[in-house]
Design an enzyme around this catalytic site. Structure first.
Site, PDB file in Angstrom:
ATOM      1  N   ASP A 112       3.055  -4.856   0.042  1.00  0.00           N
ATOM      2  CA  ASP A 112       3.164  -3.370  -0.532  1.00  0.00           C
ATOM      3  C   ASP A 112       4.040  -2.686   0.273  1.00  0.00           C
ATOM      4  O   ASP A 112       3.702  -1.948   1.351  1.00  0.00           O
ATOM      5  CB  ASP A 112       1.836  -2.865  -0.669  1.00  0.00           C
ATOM      6  CG  ASP A 112       1.862  -1.562  -1.547  1.00  0.00           C
ATOM      7  OD1 ASP A 112       2.899  -1.257  -1.917  1.00  0.00           O
ATOM      8  OD2 ASP A 112       0.688  -1.044  -1.716  1.00  0.00           O
ATOM      9  N   LYS A 160       7.933   6.938  -4.918  1.00  0.00           N
ATOM     10  CA  LYS A 160       8.042   7.704  -3.509  1.00  0.00           C
ATOM     11  C   LYS A 160       9.320   7.743  -3.126  1.00  0.00           C
ATOM     12  O   LYS A 160       9.931   8.818  -2.633  1.00  0.00           O
ATOM     13  CB  LYS A 160       6.942   6.999  -2.742  1.00  0.00           C
ATOM     14  CG  LYS A 160       5.506   6.916  -3.032  1.00  0.00           C
ATOM     15  CD  LYS A 160       4.588   6.237  -2.036  1.00  0.00           C
ATOM     16  CE  LYS A 160       3.307   6.057  -2.720  1.00  0.00           C
ATOM     17  NZ  LYS A 160       2.527   7.245  -2.551  1.00  0.00           N
ATOM     18  N   TRP A 162      -4.331   2.125   1.269  1.00  0.00           N
ATOM     19  CA  TRP A 162      -3.833   1.348   0.259  1.00  0.00           C
ATOM     20  C   TRP A 162      -4.011  -0.073   0.404  1.00  0.00           C
ATOM     21  O   TRP A 162      -4.270  -0.945  -0.668  1.00  0.00           O
ATOM     22  CB  TRP A 162      -2.331   1.712   0.150  1.00  0.00           C
ATOM     23  CG  TRP A 162      -2.127   3.035  -0.499  1.00  0.00           C
ATOM     24  CD1 TRP A 162      -1.693   4.339   0.133  1.00  0.00           C
ATOM     25  CD2 TRP A 162      -2.641   3.361  -1.781  1.00  0.00           C
ATOM     26  NE1 TRP A 162      -1.662   5.299  -0.768  1.00  0.00           N
ATOM     27  CE2 TRP A 162      -2.287   4.815  -1.919  1.00  0.00           C
ATOM     28  CE3 TRP A 162      -3.154   2.848  -2.839  1.00  0.00           C
ATOM     29  CZ2 TRP A 162      -2.467   5.778  -3.230  1.00  0.00           C
ATOM     30  CZ3 TRP A 162      -3.093   3.592  -4.128  1.00  0.00           C
ATOM     31  CH2 TRP A 162      -2.994   5.081  -4.042  1.00  0.00           C
TER      32      TRP A 162
END
Length: 360
Positions: A171, A195, A101
């Site tokens: 993030d 999530k 990511w």
């Protein structure tokens, strides 16, 4: 009968939150409408939105000089929005890539500005975090970007790196609200909610006020942080149901004792699982450097090889354990044990792992 859901996202939600949603689904608090049906400009939804932001601010301890934005598009949209808001005239941003990511954020930013990979753990197959002393940071960079928890590789920053006067952007998609956050150490905190907070379809961005107000000439209207802040995240119709459900989760976490209590719970769950892996004499293996092991995402392989892993995953699924297969890019198994996964679920997995080892 509900399964133990170890999915990396969308992931399990607290059962009591789902029960609240169920109770209000058809007729929210006597309004005669579902939250999914009501106007986002109406007083009933406006109250939901206001409470969600107020509760999040209380839960995290967000200072007044930070804006809270509830945005559509998930974290991946922010890979573009961040350089467009923080570097309207280009410049350089530094990226620390510790997994898939962080790498995607780095590559996307390169479309709008010069993106410098200041450090990477690629050589270790993203199993660790490069020491801060080895970071090749750029003087005068617009920002430094990290992914605080890599969902696929299970690598997590345990300390907040000091980037001086350069804004730190993080993030936090897969460890959002899993532990206390020192907001003032960051310029921007962002993450998708699917999530560790609520249903898919929304990102929450916490951004320091002085960083917004100018945008790249080609910045889409929907990516303009200042515009979205001015309109209380309602320049257009927001992701209403996700905001509502996330708000219920914020209230639950406050009642649990806040993020300190949440972190303690997560540490206990993670210890259960990592101990089972480490004490298996190599039958199960976690590839991550111990000091950077994630509390949220635990990847592991079986020493017996791919066929044994397939058997493990098949029998685990039959035993009511959902989505334990590792990401396609790394294989093996992965247990995502977010806030909503009860300790009983982790214990059930640990017990299954012991029984499988004994039988195979």
């Amino acid at each position: 009968d509900r399964k133990w859901n170890f999915s990396a996202g969308p992931a399990c939600l607290p059962l009591d939150v789902l029960e609240d949603c169920k109770e209000d689904l058809i007729n929210y608090k006597g309004t005669g409408m579902s939250v999914m049906e009501m106007s986002h400009r109406g007083k009933d939804f406006m109250k939901i939105a206001e409470e969600a932001e107020a509760d999040l601010r209380e839960l995290v301890g967000i200072p007044d000089n930070y804006k809270v934005l509830f945005l559509q598009g998930g974290a991946s949209s922010q890979f573009s929005a961040i350089p467009m808001n923080l570097a309207p005239e280009g410049g350089v941003a530094d990226f620390i890539t510790t997994g898939a990511w962080g790498k995607k954020a780095f590559e996307e930013a390169g479309k709008y500005m010069e993106a410098n990979q200041a450090a990477t753990s690629k050589d270790s197959n993203f199993s660790t975090i490069p020491d801060v002393s080895d970071w090749n940071l750029t003087e005068g960079a617009k920002f430094v970007h990290i992914c605080s928890n890599e969902t696929i590789g299970g690598v997590e920053f345990k300390d907040v790196p000091d980037t001086g006067d350069v804004p730190l952007v993080a993030d936090m998609s897969s460890n959002y609200l899993s532990k206390p956050i020192d907001v003032e150490k960051y310029g921007i905190i962002y993450g998708g909610v699917q999530k560790n907070i609520g249903p898919a379809g929304m990102a929450i961005v916490i951004v320091r006020e002085d960083l917004i107000g100018k945008t790249h000439p080609l910045c889409p209207t929907m990516f303009d942080y200042a515009l979205m802040a001015k309109n209380d995240s309602m320049y257009n119709t927001p992701p209403c149901w996700t905001m509502y459900t996330s708000g219920l989760v914020f209230k639950k976490l406050i009642k649990m004792g806040g993020l300190e209590a949440v972190e303690k719970m997560n540490q206990e769950k993670a210890k259960l699982l990592y101990d089972a892996i480490d004490n298996s004499d190599g039958y199960y293996n976690n590839p991550v450097t111990k000091e950077y092991r994630s509390l949220m995402n635990v990847p592991f392989t079986l020493g017996g090889g791919e066929e044994l892993e397939k058997k493990f995953l098949k029998e685990a699924a039959a035993a009511g354990m959902e989505s334990l297969k590792g990401h396609r890019s790394v294989g093996g198994a992965r247990a995502s044990i977010y806030n909503a996964m009860p300790k009983e679920g982790v214990q059930a997995l640990v017990d299954f792992m012991a029984d499988f080892k004994a039988a195979n």
